[in-house]
Scaffold this motif. Structure first.
Motif, PDB file in Angstrom:
ATOM      1  N   VAL A   1     -40.116  18.096  -8.393  1.00 14.21           N
ATOM      2  CA  VAL A   1     -40.512  18.912  -9.537  1.00 14.21           C
ATOM      3  C   VAL A   1     -39.233  19.305 -10.263  1.00 14.21           C
ATOM      4  O   VAL A   1     -38.501  20.192  -9.825  1.00 14.21           O
ATOM      5  CB  VAL A   1     -41.299  20.165  -9.096  1.00 14.21           C
ATOM      6  N   ASN A   2     -38.949  18.575 -11.346  1.00 15.13           N
ATOM      7  CA  ASN A   2     -37.731  18.826 -12.102  1.00 15.13           C
ATOM      8  C   ASN A   2     -37.878  18.199 -13.489  1.00 15.13           C
ATOM      9  O   ASN A   2     -37.880  16.977 -13.616  1.00 15.13           O
ATOM     10  CB  ASN A   2     -36.520  18.228 -11.380  1.00 15.13           C
ATOM     11  N   PRO A   3     -37.981  19.032 -14.536  1.00 14.13           N
ATOM     12  CA  PRO A   3     -38.142  18.485 -15.881  1.00 14.13           C
ATOM     13  C   PRO A   3     -36.900  17.760 -16.403  1.00 14.13           C
ATOM     14  O   PRO A   3     -36.975  17.051 -17.400  1.00 14.13           O
ATOM     15  CB  PRO A   3     -38.465  19.714 -16.725  1.00 14.13           C
ATOM     16  N   SER A   4     -35.776  17.895 -15.706  1.00 15.39           N
ATOM     17  CA  SER A   4     -34.533  17.249 -16.144  1.00 15.39           C
ATOM     18  C   SER A   4     -34.323  15.861 -15.552  1.00 15.39           C
ATOM     19  O   SER A   4     -33.346  15.199 -15.887  1.00 15.39           O
ATOM     20  CB  SER A   4     -33.335  18.132 -15.774  1.00 15.39           C
ATOM     21  N   CYS A   5     -35.193  15.443 -14.656  1.00 16.86           N
ATOM     22  CA  CYS A   5     -35.056  14.132 -14.015  1.00 16.86           C
ATOM     23  C   CYS A   5     -36.321  13.317 -14.254  1.00 16.86           C
ATOM     24  O   CYS A   5     -37.417  13.856 -14.304  1.00 16.86           O
ATOM     25  CB  CYS A   5     -34.847  14.285 -12.510  1.00 16.86           C
ATOM     26  N   ASP A   6     -36.152  12.001 -14.354  1.00 16.41           N
ATOM     27  CA  ASP A   6     -37.305  11.111 -14.476  1.00 16.41           C
ATOM     28  C   ASP A   6     -37.837  10.706 -13.107  1.00 16.41           C
ATOM     29  O   ASP A   6     -39.046  10.588 -12.912  1.00 16.41           O
ATOM     30  CB  ASP A   6     -36.932   9.847 -15.251  1.00 16.41           C
ATOM     31  N   GLU A   7     -36.908  10.499 -12.154  1.00 20.30           N
ATOM     32  CA  GLU A   7     -37.293   9.985 -10.843  1.00 20.30           C
ATOM     33  C   GLU A   7     -36.242  10.387  -9.819  1.00 20.30           C
ATOM     34  O   GLU A   7     -35.050  10.382 -10.100  1.00 20.30           O
ATOM     35  CB  GLU A   7     -37.390   8.457 -10.919  1.00 20.30           C
ATOM     36  N   VAL A   8     -36.699  10.760  -8.621  1.00 19.00           N
ATOM     37  CA  VAL A   8     -35.805  11.050  -7.508  1.00 19.00           C
ATOM     38  C   VAL A   8     -36.434  10.430  -6.260  1.00 19.00           C
ATOM     39  O   VAL A   8     -37.649  10.551  -6.049  1.00 19.00           O
ATOM     40  CB  VAL A   8     -35.607  12.562  -7.301  1.00 19.00           C
ATOM     41  N   LEU A   9     -35.632   9.760  -5.450  1.00 14.08           N
ATOM     42  CA  LEU A   9     -36.100   9.093  -4.235  1.00 14.08           C
ATOM     43  C   LEU A   9     -37.241   8.111  -4.519  1.00 14.08           C
ATOM     44  O   LEU A   9     -38.206   8.009  -3.765  1.00 14.08           O
ATOM     45  CB  LEU A   9     -36.555  10.116  -3.189  1.00 14.08           C
ATOM     46  N   SER A  10     -37.130   7.442  -5.659  1.00 17.98           N
ATOM     47  CA  SER A  10     -38.137   6.456  -6.089  1.00 17.98           C
ATOM     48  C   SER A  10     -39.505   7.067  -6.334  1.00 17.98           C
ATOM     49  O   SER A  10     -40.524   6.390  -6.247  1.00 17.98           O
ATOM     50  CB  SER A  10     -38.254   5.319  -5.069  1.00 17.98           C
ATOM     51  N   VAL A  11     -39.538   8.368  -6.630  1.00 14.43           N
ATOM     52  CA  VAL A  11     -40.785   9.067  -6.941  1.00 14.43           C
ATOM     53  C   VAL A  11     -40.633   9.695  -8.320  1.00 14.43           C
ATOM     54  O   VAL A  11     -39.625  10.356  -8.610  1.00 14.43           O
ATOM     55  CB  VAL A  11     -41.101  10.163  -5.896  1.00 14.43           C
ATOM     56  N   GLU A  12     -41.634   9.514  -9.162  1.00 17.18           N
ATOM     57  CA  GLU A  12     -41.610  10.084 -10.506  1.00 17.18           C
ATOM     58  C   GLU A  12     -41.631  11.611 -10.434  1.00 17.18           C
ATOM     59  O   GLU A  12     -42.410  12.197  -9.689  1.00 17.18           O
ATOM     60  CB  GLU A  12     -42.816   9.591 -11.304  1.00 17.18           C
ATOM     61  N   CYS A  13     -40.772  12.249 -11.210  1.00 21.24           N
ATOM     62  CA  CYS A  13     -40.721  13.706 -11.267  1.00 21.24           C
ATOM     63  C   CYS A  13     -41.840  14.258 -12.149  1.00 21.24           C
ATOM     64  O   CYS A  13     -42.262  13.606 -13.103  1.00 21.24           O
ATOM     65  CB  CYS A  13     -39.383  14.178 -11.849  1.00 21.24           C
ATOM     66  N   VAL A  14     -42.288  15.448 -11.809  1.00 18.80           N
ATOM     67  CA  VAL A  14     -43.190  16.191 -12.669  1.00 18.80           C
ATOM     68  C   VAL A  14     -42.442  17.423 -13.155  1.00 18.80           C
ATOM     69  O   VAL A  14     -41.467  17.856 -12.544  1.00 18.80           O
ATOM     70  CB  VAL A  14     -44.504  16.584 -11.947  1.00 18.80           C
ATOM     71  N   ASP A  15     -42.893  17.978 -14.270  1.00 22.35           N
ATOM     72  CA  ASP A  15     -42.209  19.126 -14.866  1.00 22.35           C
ATOM     73  C   ASP A  15     -42.475  20.442 -14.141  1.00 22.35           C
ATOM     74  O   ASP A  15     -41.619  21.325 -14.120  1.00 22.35           O
ATOM     75  CB  ASP A  15     -42.615  19.287 -16.329  1.00 22.35           C
ATOM     76  N   ARG A  16     -43.686  20.582 -13.585  1.00 22.48           N
ATOM     77  CA  ARG A  16     -44.095  21.843 -12.955  1.00 22.48           C
ATOM     78  C   ARG A  16     -44.981  21.541 -11.749  1.00 22.48           C
ATOM     79  O   ARG A  16     -45.632  20.495 -11.708  1.00 22.48           O
ATOM     80  CB  ARG A  16     -44.908  22.689 -13.932  1.00 22.48           C
ATOM     81  N   VAL A  17     -45.026  22.465 -10.804  1.00 19.57           N
ATOM     82  CA  VAL A  17     -45.868  22.282  -9.621  1.00 19.57           C
ATOM     83  C   VAL A  17     -47.331  22.111 -10.022  1.00 19.57           C
ATOM     84  O   VAL A  17     -48.042  21.291  -9.455  1.00 19.57           O
ATOM     85  CB  VAL A  17     -45.723  23.464  -8.639  1.00 19.57           C
TER      86      VAL A  17
END
Length: 94
Positions: free
Chosen positions: A52-68
């Motif tokens: 959950v991070n609006p500043s990243c597109d993907e972390v650990l090959s998982v797409e980020c979301v902006d909010r929980v």
């Protein structure tokens, strides 16, 4: 001195919750530092980790979301890697 509160039962509940949890949303997750290393460990241990991070597109090959509250499906645990002064802004979404 007794407090009437059984700390060992709290520990047992925490262990049970961690053992039974499947999905962990990580607020502030990023590719580097502890905010990346600890979720990477959780992922290796079999947890479904949602960054959950609006500043990243993907972390650990998982797409980020902006909010929980933008995570599809159920979340068992919310882990937070943010400065304590930023926590009030996350209360409503959690």
């Amino acid at each position: 001195m007794t407090t009437g509160h059984d700390i060992s039962s709290d520990d047992a509940r925490r262990r049970t919750h961690l053992r039974d949890a499947e999905r962990i949303a990580v607020i502030g997750m990023k590719p580097e530092g502890e905010a990346g290393a600890i979720p990477a460990y959780l992922q290796r241990e079999g947890y479904d980790v949602v960054p959950v991070n609006p500043s990243c597109d993907e972390v650990l090959s998982v797409e980020c979301v902006d909010r929980v509250d933008h995570v599809d499906g159920e979340v068992d645990i919310v882990d937070i890697f943010r400065r304590s002064e930023t926590l009030p802004e996350h209360v409503d979404e959690i």
